[in-house]
Design a protein around this motif. Structure first.
Motif, PDB file in Angstrom:
ATOM      1  N   TRP A 187       0.836  -1.197   0.000  1.00 32.49           N
ATOM      2  CA  TRP A 187       0.000   0.000   0.000  1.00 32.49           C
ATOM      3  C   TRP A 187       0.870   1.246   0.000  1.00 32.49           C
ATOM      4  O   TRP A 187       1.937   1.257   0.611  1.00 32.49           O
ATOM      5  CB  TRP A 187      -0.909   0.026   1.235  1.00 32.49           C
ATOM      6  N   LYS A 188       0.404   2.303  -0.675  1.00 34.65           N
ATOM      7  CA  LYS A 188       1.150   3.563  -0.744  1.00 34.65           C
ATOM      8  C   LYS A 188       0.209   4.706  -0.378  1.00 34.65           C
ATOM      9  O   LYS A 188      -0.882   4.848  -0.945  1.00 34.65           O
ATOM     10  CB  LYS A 188       1.687   3.767  -2.159  1.00 34.65           C
ATOM     11  N   CYS A 189       0.624   5.545   0.575  1.00 30.31           N
ATOM     12  CA  CYS A 189      -0.164   6.695   1.023  1.00 30.31           C
ATOM     13  C   CYS A 189      -0.252   7.720  -0.112  1.00 30.31           C
ATOM     14  O   CYS A 189       0.757   8.094  -0.698  1.00 30.31           O
ATOM     15  CB  CYS A 189       0.485   7.325   2.247  1.00 30.31           C
ATOM     16  N   ASN A 245      -6.662   3.273   8.592  1.00 27.52           N
ATOM     17  CA  ASN A 245      -7.464   4.485   8.370  1.00 27.52           C
ATOM     18  C   ASN A 245      -6.585   5.726   8.347  1.00 27.52           C
ATOM     19  O   ASN A 245      -6.909   6.711   7.694  1.00 27.52           O
ATOM     20  CB  ASN A 245      -8.534   4.633   9.451  1.00 27.52           C
ATOM     21  N   GLU A 246      -5.487   5.670   9.099  1.00 28.70           N
ATOM     22  CA  GLU A 246      -4.572   6.808   9.199  1.00 28.70           C
ATOM     23  C   GLU A 246      -3.170   6.348   8.830  1.00 28.70           C
ATOM     24  O   GLU A 246      -2.735   5.288   9.248  1.00 28.70           O
ATOM     25  CB  GLU A 246      -4.593   7.339  10.635  1.00 28.70           C
ATOM     26  N   CYS A 247      -2.469   7.162   8.062  1.00 27.03           N
ATOM     27  CA  CYS A 247      -1.106   6.826   7.659  1.00 27.03           C
ATOM     28  C   CYS A 247      -0.179   6.835   8.879  1.00 27.03           C
ATOM     29  O   CYS A 247      -0.172   7.803   9.639  1.00 27.03           O
ATOM     30  CB  CYS A 247      -0.612   7.829   6.618  1.00 27.03           C
ATOM     31  N   PRO A 248       0.619   5.775   9.078  1.00 31.16           N
ATOM     32  CA  PRO A 248       1.555   5.741  10.195  1.00 31.16           C
ATOM     33  C   PRO A 248       2.653   6.799  10.093  1.00 31.16           C
ATOM     34  O   PRO A 248       3.253   7.175  11.091  1.00 31.16           O
ATOM     35  CB  PRO A 248       2.169   4.349  10.133  1.00 31.16           C
ATOM     36  N   SER A 249       2.917   7.290   8.883  1.00 32.56           N
ATOM     37  CA  SER A 249       3.992   8.257   8.688  1.00 32.56           C
ATOM     38  C   SER A 249       3.521   9.705   8.854  1.00 32.56           C
ATOM     39  O   SER A 249       4.045  10.437   9.682  1.00 32.56           O
ATOM     40  CB  SER A 249       4.606   8.069   7.306  1.00 32.56           C
ATOM     41  N   LYS A 257       0.333  10.705   9.565  1.00 31.75           N
ATOM     42  CA  LYS A 257      -0.780  10.798  10.522  1.00 31.75           C
ATOM     43  C   LYS A 257      -2.038  11.421   9.919  1.00 31.75           C
ATOM     44  O   LYS A 257      -2.897  11.892  10.629  1.00 31.75           O
ATOM     45  CB  LYS A 257      -0.385  11.581  11.781  1.00 31.75           C
ATOM     46  N   LYS A 258      -2.151  11.420   8.591  1.00 26.28           N
ATOM     47  CA  LYS A 258      -3.320  11.970   7.906  1.00 26.28           C
ATOM     48  C   LYS A 258      -4.259  10.830   7.514  1.00 26.28           C
ATOM     49  O   LYS A 258      -3.835   9.699   7.305  1.00 26.28           O
ATOM     50  CB  LYS A 258      -2.911  12.712   6.630  1.00 26.28           C
ATOM     51  N   THR A 259      -5.530  11.139   7.419  1.00 27.04           N
ATOM     52  CA  THR A 259      -6.481  10.201   6.850  1.00 27.04           C
ATOM     53  C   THR A 259      -6.350  10.349   5.346  1.00 27.04           C
ATOM     54  O   THR A 259      -6.562  11.428   4.807  1.00 27.04           O
ATOM     55  CB  THR A 259      -7.919  10.539   7.297  1.00 27.04           C
ATOM     56  N   CYS A 260      -5.948   9.296   4.677  1.00 26.41           N
ATOM     57  CA  CYS A 260      -5.683   9.396   3.244  1.00 26.41           C
ATOM     58  C   CYS A 260      -6.164   8.142   2.537  1.00 26.41           C
ATOM     59  O   CYS A 260      -6.485   7.139   3.158  1.00 26.41           O
ATOM     60  CB  CYS A 260      -4.199   9.613   2.995  1.00 26.41           C
ATOM     61  N   GLU A 261      -6.157   8.217   1.234  1.00 23.25           N
ATOM     62  CA  GLU A 261      -6.481   7.057   0.415  1.00 23.25           C
ATOM     63  C   GLU A 261      -5.190   6.283   0.202  1.00 23.25           C
ATOM     64  O   GLU A 261      -4.170   6.850  -0.197  1.00 23.25           O
ATOM     65  CB  GLU A 261      -7.034   7.522  -0.928  1.00 23.25           C
TER      66      GLU A 261
END
Length: 51
Positions: A4-6, A20-24, A26-30
């Motif tokens: 998966w890629k943020c 649901n949230e990017c570990p890097s 911290k944004k909610t992203c697709e």
């Protein structure tokens, strides 16, 4: 396992389903499915053409 890629920061991870949230960032992203499905990238396991 799926790669998966943020879509916000480009962070890449391997997991069954994306968080649901990017570990890097911290944004909610697709999260984009970055898994390699063609012989062009099968050695790497991820498709770097996905931006």
């Amino acid at each position: 396992m799926t790669q998966w890629k943020c879509s916000v920061c480009g962070y890449q991870m391997e997991a069954e389903t994306p968080p649901n949230e990017c570990p890097s960032c911290k944004k909610t992203c697709e999260f984009l499915d970055n898994t390699c499905y063609t012989p062009d990238c099968e050695g790497a396991g991820k498709d770097d053409r996905i931006r």
